[in-house]
Design an enzyme around this catalytic site. Structure first.
Site, short mmCIF file in Angstrom:
data_model
loop_
_atom_site.label_atom_id
_atom_site.label_comp_id
_atom_site.label_asym_id
_atom_site.label_seq_id
_atom_site.Cartn_x
_atom_site.Cartn_y
_atom_site.Cartn_z
N ASP A 13 -2.22 -7.65 -0.52
CA ASP A 13 -2.40 -9.08 -0.81
C ASP A 13 -3.57 -9.69 -0.07
O ASP A 13 -3.55 -10.87 0.27
CB ASP A 13 -1.11 -9.87 -0.50
N LYS A 16 -7.90 -8.42 -3.07
CA LYS A 16 -8.75 -7.35 -3.62
C LYS A 16 -9.16 -7.63 -5.06
O LYS A 16 -10.28 -7.33 -5.45
CB LYS A 16 -8.01 -6.00 -3.58
N GLY A 40 -0.33 -6.40 -7.60
CA GLY A 40 -0.48 -7.65 -8.35
C GLY A 40 -1.84 -8.22 -8.03
O GLY A 40 -2.07 -8.65 -6.91
N HIS A 41 -2.75 -8.17 -8.98
CA HIS A 41 -4.10 -8.67 -8.72
C HIS A 41 -4.37 -9.88 -9.61
O HIS A 41 -4.28 -9.80 -10.82
CB HIS A 41 -5.13 -7.55 -8.97
N THR A 42 -4.66 -10.99 -8.95
CA THR A 42 -4.91 -12.23 -9.70
C THR A 42 -6.40 -12.49 -9.78
O THR A 42 -7.09 -12.51 -8.77
CB THR A 42 -4.23 -13.41 -8.98
N GLN A 225 -2.37 -2.23 -2.72
CA GLN A 225 -1.66 -2.34 -1.44
C GLN A 225 -2.67 -2.34 -0.27
O GLN A 225 -3.82 -2.65 -0.48
CB GLN A 225 -0.61 -1.23 -1.25
N THR A 300 2.56 -11.83 -6.13
CA THR A 300 2.19 -11.89 -7.55
C THR A 300 3.18 -11.08 -8.39
O THR A 300 3.46 -11.41 -9.53
CB THR A 300 0.78 -11.27 -7.77
N ASP A 334 -10.68 -20.36 4.36
CA ASP A 334 -10.39 -21.79 4.18
C ASP A 334 -8.96 -22.16 4.56
O ASP A 334 -8.69 -23.31 4.89
CB ASP A 334 -10.68 -22.21 2.73
P1 IMP Z 1 7.07 -0.12 -3.28
O1 IMP Z 1 5.59 0.14 -3.35
O2 IMP Z 1 7.58 -0.96 -4.44
O3 IMP Z 1 7.85 1.14 -3.08
O4 IMP Z 1 7.35 -1.03 -1.97
C1 IMP Z 1 7.17 -0.52 -0.66
C2 IMP Z 1 6.58 -1.58 0.26
O5 IMP Z 1 5.24 -1.88 -0.15
C3 IMP Z 1 7.32 -2.92 0.25
O6 IMP Z 1 7.22 -3.49 1.55
C4 IMP Z 1 6.51 -3.76 -0.71
O7 IMP Z 1 6.67 -5.15 -0.47
C5 IMP Z 1 5.12 -3.28 -0.39
N1 IMP Z 1 4.17 -3.45 -1.49
C6 IMP Z 1 4.07 -2.67 -2.60
N2 IMP Z 1 3.07 -3.11 -3.38
C7 IMP Z 1 2.51 -4.16 -2.74
C8 IMP Z 1 1.40 -5.00 -3.04
O8 IMP Z 1 0.69 -4.87 -4.05
N3 IMP Z 1 1.13 -5.98 -2.11
C9 IMP Z 1 1.85 -6.11 -0.98
N4 IMP Z 1 2.88 -5.34 -0.67
C10 IMP Z 1 3.21 -4.38 -1.54
#
Ligand code: IMP
Length: 431
Positions: A13, A16, A40-42, A225, A300, A334
């Site tokens: 988050d 990216k 989740g990319h916005t 991630q 997201t 910001d």
């Molecule tokens: P999983 O990838 O769904 O197995 O989740 C494992 C951990 O990675 C958890 O703490 C999620 O919240 C975190 N996580 C997975 N994808 C994202 C992402 O895109 N952004 C932030 N945290 C993520």
């Protein structure tokens, strides 16, 4: 030709999506190389918001090739829906603009069910806080040599054999969990139904990329991630199930390590985390609340509230080393506007000793307390700044201190979700 990898240097988050979209203007090919629709990319383009989970962020740009590499785990139903949604926003997606590696593992409905069942059954302290999208179980099946891959959809006999192999493992497991067994025929029917829609985009990605490289095309690798969620180097077991660091970029699409020329780490000007696990600079006070509100810190993918804290320079220094980051893009500066005092974590105190990195052992991580340095904030707004001259002196000092502490230069600064609100210091694509 320079090829660039974009990776998160914190817990994901970091922003990216916007940077990949911004950089993709300079690239010919944009590749996802790990993770799945847990990302989740916005993207905000001329006021229009695009929410992407499985599709590479380059997909919204005309004339670019978007690639889903073998390092990804792909939910085919989700992908087809996402394609439909993005198409409805006026974006053209065809077999010429999107390719999926034939050896990409599929996330099937029972992976998500297992992911969620495990999380529900977990007691306090063992829950990971996953996105519930089946990412972990799908990667387990890949390593366990029982996953179904995109190419398997092309032949009924192969698909049936693969499904049987997967069910041999999953049905006894489900029985043990008290969950209904998987209906073989229903699953096969579901898979055969989506097969043509997915196979339309299937390609020998390693070959396509090798040819693109020979033709001098620029490749952008889009990480999902962040390094602190990496399966090996993250805060294990509170991590995702893939390697998310830059070293994975080449393996995750079928190229050699020499394919990568520049690693851009995306770093938020403070720290956030979703899900469970250690977070040394986490704030439970008004400052934390303010960071969350000003930064709109909600996931997201899951809509979950993100945990917020001060910038942790020790951790980012660590992830810069592990990912081989050449330069960072600092985002959401910001959000810090108007804070009277800012804190930066420069190391940790553990059992009377000072450490300049976060140790690996869970019990040591739990006993680490952050060592802070304080800086005065700034009252002016940095939102939408497009050059250094637009930044207040206090903000410039903060950025310079961040560079010093992490030992890595700022290549880009992002000052709002809008594509053009970006300050370029060094072009990662410069040859
Ligand atoms: P999983 O990838 O769904 O197995 O989740 C494992 C951990 O990675 C958890 O703490 C999620 O919240 C975190 N996580 C997975 N994808 C994202 C992402 O895109 N952004 C932030 N945290 C993520």
């Amino acid at each position: 030709m320079a090829n660039v990898v974009v990776v998160g240097a914190q817990w994901g988050d970091e922003g990216k999506g916007k940077i990949v979209d911004w950089l993709s203007e300079r690239a010919d090919v944009i590749c996802r190389f790990q993770g799945g629709h847990n990302a989740g990319h916005t993207l905000v383009i001329d006021g229009e918001v695009f929410k992407l989970h499985a599709l590479p962020s380059g997909v919204v740009r005309k004339g670019k090739l978007s690639v889903i590499g073998n390092g990804v785990v792909l939910d085919p139903w989700h992908l087809l829906k996402e394609i439909e949604t993005i198409r409805a926003q006026g974006v053209e997606i065809t077999a010429e603009t999107l390719m999926i590696a034939e050896n990409t593992p599929l996330i099937l409905p029972f992976h998500g069910e297992l992911d969620r069942a495990r999380e529900e059954a977990a007691s306090k302290g063992t829950k990971i806080g996953t996105t519930g999208r089946g990412i972990g179980p799908a990667y387990e099946d890949k390593v366990g040599r029982r996953v179904i891959r995109v190419a398997d959809l092309a032949d009924d006999a192969t698909l049936e054999a693969r499904v049987d192999r997967a069910l041999q493992h999953h049905n006894p497991l489900r029985k043990g969990l008290g969950v209904e067994e998987i209906d073989r025929e229903a699953l096969l029917a579901q898979l055969k139904e989506i097969a043509p829609g997915i196979l339309e985009y299937a390609a020998p990605v390693w070959k396509v990329l090798s040819e693109k490289r020979k033709a001098g095309k620029r490749i952008l690798f889009e990480g999902a991630q962040g390094a602190l969620l990496d399966i090996d180097f993250g805060t294990y077991p509170f991590v995702t199930s893939s390697n998310v660091i830059a070293g994975q970029a080449a393996t995750g699409v079928g190229m050699g390590p020499g394919a990568v020329n520049y690693v851009l780490g995306i770093v938020k000007a403070y720290t956030t985390r979703v899900g469970e696990g250690p977070f040394p600079t986490e704030l439970h006070d008004d400052d934390g609340q303010r960071l969350g509100e000003r930064g709109h810190e909600f996931g997201t993918t899951t809509g979950r509230k993100r945990r917020c804290g001060w910038f942790d320079a020790a951790l980012v220094r660590q992830t810069c080393a592990i990912s081989g980051i050449n330069g960072i893009c600092l985002t959401k500066l910001d959000v810090l506007d108007g804070f009277e005092t800012l804190k930066i974590c420069v190391g940790y105190e553990l059992d009377g000793k000072t450490l300049d990195y976060l140790p690996t052992a869970a019990d040591e991580q739990a006993r680490c307390t952050p060592v802070y340095e304080e800086m005065p904030g700034w009252s002016e707004s940095t939102e939408g700044a497009r050059s250094w001259n637009d930044l207040p002196a206090g903000a410039i000092k903060y950025v310079k201190r961040v560079e010093e502490l992490i030992g890595c230069p700022v290549a880009l600064l992002s000052t709002s979700p809008e594509r053009e609100d970006t300050i370029l210091v060094t072009d990662p694509f410069a040859d």
